[in-house]
Each structure stands twice: as structure tokens, then as C-alpha cells.
Scaffold this motif. Structure first.
Motif, PDB file in Angstrom:
ATOM      1  N   SER A 136       0.830  -1.205   0.000  1.00 28.62           N
ATOM      2  CA  SER A 136       0.000   0.000   0.000  1.00 28.62           C
ATOM      3  C   SER A 136       0.865   1.256   0.000  1.00 28.62           C
ATOM      4  O   SER A 136       0.601   2.212  -0.738  1.00 28.62           O
ATOM      5  N   ALA A 137       1.899   1.250   0.826  1.00 31.61           N
ATOM      6  CA  ALA A 137       2.796   2.401   0.887  1.00 31.61           C
ATOM      7  C   ALA A 137       3.553   2.547  -0.429  1.00 31.61           C
ATOM      8  O   ALA A 137       3.791   3.665  -0.900  1.00 31.61           O
ATOM      9  N   VAL A 179       2.431   1.761  -3.371  1.00 34.59           N
ATOM     10  CA  VAL A 179       1.494   2.344  -4.338  1.00 34.59           C
ATOM     11  C   VAL A 179       1.388   3.850  -4.097  1.00 34.59           C
ATOM     12  O   VAL A 179       1.489   4.649  -5.034  1.00 34.59           O
ATOM     13  N   GLY A 180       1.212   4.247  -2.851  1.00 29.59           N
ATOM     14  CA  GLY A 180       1.116   5.672  -2.531  1.00 29.59           C
ATOM     15  C   GLY A 180       2.364   6.423  -2.975  1.00 29.59           C
ATOM     16  O   GLY A 180       2.295   7.449  -3.652  1.00 29.59           O
ATOM     17  N   ALA A 181       3.529   5.870  -2.630  1.00 27.16           N
ATOM     18  CA  ALA A 181       4.793   6.531  -2.961  1.00 27.16           C
ATOM     19  C   ALA A 181       4.993   6.588  -4.472  1.00 27.16           C
ATOM     20  O   ALA A 181       5.491   7.574  -5.010  1.00 27.16           O
ATOM     21  N   LEU A 224       2.649   6.654  -6.788  1.00 29.29           N
ATOM     22  CA  LEU A 224       1.753   7.661  -7.350  1.00 29.29           C
ATOM     23  C   LEU A 224       2.286   9.068  -7.094  1.00 29.29           C
ATOM     24  O   LEU A 224       1.968  10.007  -7.811  1.00 29.29           O
ATOM     25  N   ALA A 225       3.096   9.185  -6.046  1.00 33.94           N
ATOM     26  CA  ALA A 225       3.705  10.479  -5.753  1.00 33.94           C
ATOM     27  C   ALA A 225       4.880  10.765  -6.690  1.00 33.94           C
ATOM     28  O   ALA A 225       5.441  11.853  -6.669  1.00 33.94           O
ATOM     29  N   GLY A 226       5.253   9.784  -7.495  1.00 33.49           N
ATOM     30  CA  GLY A 226       6.331   9.995  -8.449  1.00 33.49           C
ATOM     31  C   GLY A 226       7.684   9.537  -7.957  1.00 33.49           C
ATOM     32  O   GLY A 226       8.708   9.867  -8.552  1.00 33.49           O
ATOM     33  N   ILE A 233       0.784  12.626  -7.690  1.00 32.09           N
ATOM     34  CA  ILE A 233      -0.290  13.071  -6.807  1.00 32.09           C
ATOM     35  C   ILE A 233       0.170  14.266  -5.977  1.00 32.09           C
ATOM     36  O   ILE A 233      -0.641  14.965  -5.373  1.00 32.09           O
TER      37      ILE A 233
END
Ligand SMILES: Cc1ncc(C[n+]2csc(CCOP(=O)(O)OP(=O)(O)O)c2C)c(N)n1
Lengths: 314, 395
Positions: free
Chosen positions: B64-65, B67-69, B71-73, B200
Motif C-alpha cells: 500500500s505504501a 502504491v502511494g509513494a 503515485l507520488a512519483g 499526486i
């Protein structure tokens, strides 16, 4: 200078959650979200757990969000925002992106927070990511049709704790998640309600500026699940606060403080009576559940008063 | 200048990660991948990397982290095995569908139950249709090389898919081998800087990631994902060829070992391919025309290329280190897919499946030799008597 928390000033700010989303009339969640977003002047990035708020605001190809927003899954809003926040810190440190003072928010329903997402939340708080986790707490899994959660109060009718002829609704007390989060000893924890909007917005400001992880548990009525008229949302929320069923307080660096004290503590019945989900409790054979709930509300209220230094014994 | 070091597979991966110095690593320990996380934590603690290392509370949160990271590029990596991958499962699919170029080291370990910590391929086979690019590695060197290439493959603008690099648990992950470690600067130059098109964190151009797609749009998003996979092979080969030129290697979609003039061949992935090469050499010395095909790129599955490489044979034996329960004859996944590939491409040669090594059961040269002898018999008679054989198991 931060925008003053007065309606005249706040009304000038563009809405960060647009109208036209598909949340129900009477739902408190968009009120809560708009109050929270309006409290923050800095840029924000939002991670949203699966649930009503997520599904109803982002039906592709539309979105109601005017801030960067992501949904990944039900139980991982905290770990998703932790990843984004880590990426931000890493890339700012490495000079890849400018520091824009971005604030990181996660929104989850009570199901995504108390239950399935609890581990991810606890882990992210313990690791000290700089983010604010908001639980918009409607006390059941509403998106999937009103099933019980760890936040559902004793006696409430839900579709998985139905008020039957033998078992009258949910058999267990809700867990005190706000206190459990406070036990993580993070810089800022609070409980709030959209009725005391200024109190909520002040808490949000403290949360985003506390320098570490923060958590705010916001009572967020669902008229479909609680069974009341759409226009009664805030009135009933106020009763939850004034019966001390939902006290408003904060825990700032370990110091507990009441942020709102009802002039007169009303019996919990006054709140229960207004909601169809508790209707069966008013039958004579179920009255004892109201008494039990009242006793539990009193016990938790007394404990809270003690923790907040309002009384000297609990 | 490159230099030779004695490294385990886990250490080889950690070394590549140190040289890549990703923006974010989120990982959780699990045998036999743990050493990678430990070595990496040490690099962080000693300032040898400046990565933001998120030591998460579970693999579900690790992915999950990531994916978040992503998406942050950020350039993002993780590592896991078996149960860890199983716990990630939900988010593994999301990573691929959100087109997150995450790189994962997967040290193959048998899935529970019963619990076991040793090698087989049941973990990776569970993710074979999840939308990740899958690379196999025979040894520590290949694991190291694949990780470096994976970064470029994943981030290639025509790909933007996550990549998993497999190596065999313990057999490779804990075996110390001679690994050519390239110059840090050369590796860094090869992987370059990740320049994502979207982030994001672009707060001036807010975007919604992961909106709800109903029947009116979900299908198109999946169709696009299939398209990305369908076009991934060319960029994979571009990156591979560039790597080969720069570091003097010979990677491709697969490795053909003494295959050209062979009558029969075994198809087997990861470390067992190494053992098989020894057997091939010894049987060749006896004048037997045997060969080996070792898959490297398993996703996207190079069906046509495999059919071309095998079409001249008189018999093919697939060695599968996992079972696709309930599939045709309870065969292994590699066999099932290869059989389909051959049939579709008009290659009709006898083919049999040999399940082996589940839960780390040793596979010895003698057993591989017995497979070759079986294949030579099949080549002679043209008949497959047993479609699926379970090697060295008490039955
Ligand atoms: C892993 C997983 N389990 C179950 C679901 C089904 N599901 C989606 S939303 C939801 C309930 C959400 O409840 P809550 O978090 O309280 O938010 P609300 O919908 O009430 O706003 C459930 C059970 C899911 N999406 N993922």
C-alpha cells in the motif's frame, strides 16, 4: 496569516469538495469534509478508504475533489498516505521537488478505521508519519448496506445485528477508539462533531501543525442507517454531544482537555429516541439495554472528566 | 570498474538496491527474503543510501505504501516471499492497474499450508495474472542484474507496470556466489532519474487517482492494461539489450542452452536451470542430444518466441516447481501455458510435465537425468505415457 475561522472569511475560500457528488441528502460526511478542508490553507493531498465518501465522490469520469486524491483499498488509507508522505519527504530532501508545506490527510469510515484498517492506522501512527487521519464515524458499514462495526453502539439495529425476536440488536458496546489512539502517544488526538464546527476546525489546525501523526474521530450521522429525517442530521448530532455519548475533547501531547461541556448533561435516551435504529429498545423487555448504555456513557464520561482534570477521582 | 564479490542472492539484491538508491523502500521481513531488508536497513543506518525506508507493520501496508509513494512519483522498491506476497495480494493487483512502476524482489518460497520456509514457485504463480511483469533469475548474478534492469523496464514510458524479480529461496538467496558488482556510478547512470509524467503531489493540478469505475468504464481500463502488457516486450528487450551492451551480458526473453541441435529439452526456471546445465553437459558427453530452455521473462509470456525455439524438438519436458491445483491433470502452470503456446503456434510435439521440489525438496542431477531419459524414450515412441509426473515424492 491563516484564514480566520469566521463564516465571512471562510465563505470566500473556494470549496475543495465540489457540489454535485452523490452522497445522500442528509449525510454528514460532506459537511465534515468541507469543514476540514476549509480549515487548512496549505495544499493538501488526500487518501480515502473504501466507503460511502469514496464511492459517492469519485464516480468516473467525475470527481468532486479539487485537491489531489487517491483511493486504493478499504483498509489501507493510512499506509497509502504514509507512502505518499514518505515519498514527499524523500523527494524534498533530495531536492527533486520543492517544499510546499503539503498536508497529508486520510479519510476513513468507522469500518475502515476501527475494524479492517486498524492495523495499518496503528502502524502508521507508531512510525510517526506526518499526516492527519480523519475517521468520519457513522457507526456502521453504510456503503454496503448498514452492517455493524466496532463503532456501532450497544443495541443498535444493523443488517448484521438485526433487532430480532430473540436478539435485540448489537450485543456489544462500541470500542473507544479515540482513547486507543491516544494510547499511541502521538502528538494530537481529538474527538469532534460537525455541530461544533469551529471546535472541529481548530482541532484540524492543531492536527496538521502538530509535527507528527494526528487523529480526529468525527461523529458523522447517516440518516439512512440511523433512521432519521434528512433535516435532522445536525440536531441529532448535537444530542449525541449533549448526552455526553459523544464528548468533544482533545489529547495534545498527552494532555487531555474537554473542548465542550454541555450546559446540562441530557439522558442518552433523548438521543436514542430520535433514531429508528434504536426503536426496539423502547419496548419494555429491552429497556434494560438503555440502562446499560446509559451506565456505560456515564462511566466513560466520568473517566474522561478525570482524564481532563475536571474531577479528581474516577 | 566492476569488481567481483562473494554475495548471497539476498545480498546481491540489497547491493543493487544500494546502488539504485530508490526514493522509497517499504518492506517487511520474511524468510528467506529477510536479509535483503536487513542489509538495506544497514545501508540506511550508515548513510550509504538516502532512501526513505518505511519499515511497515505488514506486507499489506508495504505494498500500500509502495502504491502511494509510486503515485507520488517516487522510485519505489520492496521485497518479500510467500506469505508476505499472499498478504499483499489485494494491493498487488491495484499496483498494476494504477500503473505503478514498483520493483519487487521476490525470493520464492512455498505457500502455506502447511507452513514451510523453503523454495518452490507457488508464491509467484499466484500473481501470474495480476498484471506484473515477471522475471526469473538462475543465480545471484542474474538476480542482481535483473533488479537493475527491472527499474528501467518498469519506468519505461511505454510500460509503466510493476516488475517482480524472482530468485529461489535459500538455494539462491542464501548461497554465496561470485557476483560481478558494477561500479556504483555506472549502475546509477544506467537506471538514470525517474521522471514521472504525473504525481499526486502536483498540488497545482489536482487529480483523482483510483476513482470508482463501473460497467461503463472499468472494462476499458482493463483493456488498456492488457495493451500495456502486450506492448511491454519491445521495451523489455530494449532495456535488456542496452544492459547487455553496457555490462557485457547475454540476456534475452529466455536462455537457450545447447538447444539448437537438441532432440529433447527441458524447460525449467530459476536455480534448477543451473543444475540442468550440468546434466546437459554430462549427457552430451555421452552423445545424447539434450538441451535446456530457461525462461527469463515469464510475463509477458513470450508464446511465439518459445514456440519458435522449441519447434524443432522431438520431445519437451517442462519442470514445474508448483501445482495448478484442479487444472488439466493437476499440471504445473508453466506446462499449461507452454502447451497452449505450442498448440496455438502449430507446434505439435510430445510434451510432458514434471512437478518437482515442492517446499524445498532437493532436486538432484540424477532426477533431472531421469527426465531426459524419459524424454528420449518419448522422442523415440512419440508417445507420452504420463502427462504429469511428480518427481521424488513418496506416493
Ligand atoms: C477487503 C474488503 N472487504 C470488504 C469490502 C466491502 N466494503 C466496502 S465499503 C465497506 C464498508 C465501509 O464502511 P465504513 O468504513 O464504515 O464507511 P461508510 O461506508 O460507512 O462510510 C465494505 C464492507 C471491501 N471493499 N474490501
Amino acid at each position: 496569516m491563516a484564514t480566520k475561522l469566521i463564516p465571512k472569511e471562510l465563505a470566500k475560500k473556494p470549496d475543495r469538495l465540489s457540489p454535485g457528488h452523490r452522497l445522500c441528502a442528509g449525510c454528514a460526511a460532506p459537511i465534515v469534509v468541507r469543514q476540514i478542508l476549509a480549515a487548512i490553507d496549505d495544499p493538501v493531498v488526500v487518501a480515502n478508504a473504501t466507503g460511502c465518501l469514496e464511492v459517492a465522490t469519485t464516480v468516473y469520469p467525475y470527481t468532486a475533489w479539487r485537491v489531489p486524491w487517491v483511493h486504493s483499498a478499504f483498509e489501507n488509507a493510512a499506509s497509502t498516505i504514509a507512502g505518499i508522505e514518505s515519498a514527499y519527504r524523500s523527494m524534498v530532501r533530495r531536492g527533486k521537488i520543492p517544499d510546499r508545506n503539503v498536508k497529508f490527510l486520510a479519510f476513513g469510515g468507522d469500518g475502515g478505521t476501527y475494524d479492517i484498517g486498524f492495523q495499518a492506522l496503528s502502524g502508521a501512527l507508531e512510525r510517526g508519519h506526518q499526516f492527519v487521519y480523519i475517521c468520519y464515524n457513522n457507526e456502521a458499514y453504510m456503503n454496503t448496506g448498514i452492517q455493524r462495526s466496532g463503532a456501532t453502539p450497544l443495541g443498535a439495529h444493523t443488517t448484521t445485528s438485526p433487532a430480532g425476536s430473540v436478539i435485540p440488536g448489537k450485543q456489544q458496546m462500541r470500542k473507544d477508539l479515540t482513547a486507543i489512539i491516544a494510547a499511541h502517544d502521538i502528538p494530537y488526538v481529538a474527538q469532534a462533531a460537525p455541530t461544533q464546527w469551529k471546535d472541529l476546525m481548530e482541532k484540524v489546525r492543531k492536527a496538521v501543525n502538530c509535527g507528527g501523526p494526528a487523529f480526529i474521530n468525527v461523529l458523522s450521522s447517516c440518516n439512512r442507517g440511523w433512521r432519521h429525517e434528512t433535516y435532522e442530521t445536525l440536531e441529532i448530532t448535537q444530542l449525541a454531544v449533549d448526552t455526553c455519548y459523544w464528548p468533544l475533547y482533545e489529547v495534545e501531547n498527552g494532555v487531555w482537555r474537554l473542548t465542550y461541556k454541555p450546559k446540562e448533561k441530557l439522558p442518552v435516551e433523548e438521543w436514542l429516541r430520535r433514531q429508528g435504529r434504536f426503536r426496539h429498545l423502547f419496548r419494555p423487555e429491552n429497556r434494560h439495554l438503555i440502562d446499560e448504555l446509559q451506565a456505560e456513557v456515564d462511566r466513560r464520561w466520568e473517566r474522561l472528566l478525570f482524564l481532563c482534570g475536571e474531577t479528581f477521582s474516577a | 570498474m566492476s569488481k567481483y564479490e562473494a554475495l548471497t542472492g539476498d545480498q546481491a539484491v540489497a547491493t543493487a538496491m544500494r546502488q539504485i538508491n530508490p526514493d522509497v523502500v517499504a518492506a517487511y521481513p520474511i524468510t528467506p527474503q529477510t536479509e535483503t531488508v536487513e542489509f538495506f536497513a544497514e545501508y540506511v543506518a550508515n548513510g550509504e543510501v538516502t532512501t526513505e525506508f518505511i519499515c511497515v507493520e505488514s506486507e499489506h501496508s508495504a505494498m500500500s505504501a509502495c502504491v502511494g509513494a509510486s503515485l507520488a512519483g517516487a522510485r519505489v522498491m520492496t521485497a518479500t516471499s510467500s506469505q508476505g506476497l499472499a498478504l499483499m495480494w489485494e494491493i498487488v493487483y491495484i499496483a498494476a492497474s494504477y500503473r505503478c512502476p514498483i520493483v519487487m524482489s521476490l525470493v520464492n518460497r512455498a505457500l502455506s499450508g502447511p507452513i514451510n520456509i523453503h523454495c518452490d514457485h507457488s508464491d509467484v504463480m499466484g500473481m501470474r495474472d495480476s498484471g506484473w511483469i515477471i522475471l526469473f533469475s538462475e543465480n545471484c548474478q542474474e538476480a542482481y542484474d535483473n533488479i537493475i534492469q527491472a527499474v528501467r523496464i518498469a519506468e519505461h514510458p511505454d510500460v509503466l507496470l510493476p516488475v517482480v524479480v524472482c530468485q529461489d529461496g535459500f538455494i539462491t538467496s542464501h548461497a554465496m556466489e561470485r557476483v560481478e558488482v558494477y561500479d556504483d556510478a555506472e549502475v546509477q547512470a544506467f537506471v538514470g532519474t525517474y521522471r514521472p509524467k504525473w504525481s499526486i503531489l502536483d498540488v497545482d493540478n489536482p487529480k483523482t487517482y483510483g476513482a470508482l469505475h463501473f460497467y461503463d468504464y472499468y472494462y476499458e481500463s482493463k483493456r488498456q492494461q492488457a495493451e500495456a502488457m502486450a506492448h511491454a516486450q519491445r521495451p523489455i528487450l530494449e532495456v535488456t539489450n542496452e544492459f547487455n551492451r553496457q555490462f557485457n551480458r547475454h540476456y534475452g526473453l529466455f536462455e537457450a542452452y545447447r538447444l539448437d541441435d537438441a532432440d529433447v529439452a527441458i524447460v525449467v526456471a530459476n536455480s534448477t536451470a543451473g543444475t540442468t546445465k550440468v546434466v546437459v553437459d554430462s549427457l552430451r558427453a555421452q552423445g545424447l542430444k539434450v538441451g535446456l530452455l530457461k525462461p527469463r521473462v515469464f510475463r509477458p509470456f513470450p508464446a511465439k518466441e518459445l514456440a519458435n525455439a522449441l519447434c524443432h524438438l522431438k520431445a519437451v519436458g517442462v519442470m514445474d516447481r508448483s501445482i495448478a491445483f484442479g487444472s488439466m491433470n493437476n499440471a504445473g502452470p508453466l506446462f499449461l501455458e507452454l502447451t497452449a503456446a505450442l498448440a496455438i503456434h502449430g507446434v505439435h510435439i510430445p510434451i510432458a510435465d514434471y512437478i518437482f521440489g515442492l517446499g524445498g525438496r532437493d532436486i538432484k542431477p540424477g532426477e533431472i537425468e531421469s527426465v531426459y531419459r524419459d524424454l528420449l524414450r518419448i522422442a523415440e515412441t512419440g508417445k507420452v505415457e504420463r502427462l504429469v509426473t511428480y518427481l521424488s515424492v513418496r506416493e
